[in-house]
Design a protein around this motif. Structure first.
Motif: not given
Length: 85
Positions: A39, A45, A70-71, A36, A67, A63-64
């Motif tokens: 990004h 995004c 995810y963060r 990631c 991410c 995917k952005c």
């Protein structure tokens, strides 16, 4: 009636093997690694729809967006596969 030369048969066989191997390698890489870095961390995004399925069972827009989530969650899930869950 189709008659193939040896060169054509070899070309078709190698093309099939190359595509199959590339697909298997791509799945193995993205199943275990999350990349990631490229990004934006400022929550911006692109609006391209390319769904990503995560191991938490959710489908992310791209995917952005994955991410960003995810963060926010401290990396508690990874990419399962590309496409809808």
């Amino acid at each position: 009636m189709f008659i193939f030369s040896r060169v054509q048969v070899i070309y078709i066989t190698l093309s099939f093997l190359l595509c199959s191997e590339t697909h298997l390698i791509r799945s193995a890489i993205y199943k275990h690694r999350v990349m990631c870095r490229g990004h934006s961390p400022i929550r911006f995004c692109p609006k391209r729809y390319f769904p990503v399925c995560a191991t938490n069972g959710r489908t992310y827009f791209n995917k952005c967006v994955f991410c960003l989530a995810y963060r926010e969650n401290g990396g508690s899930f990874i990419i399962s596969h590309f496409g809808k869950c």
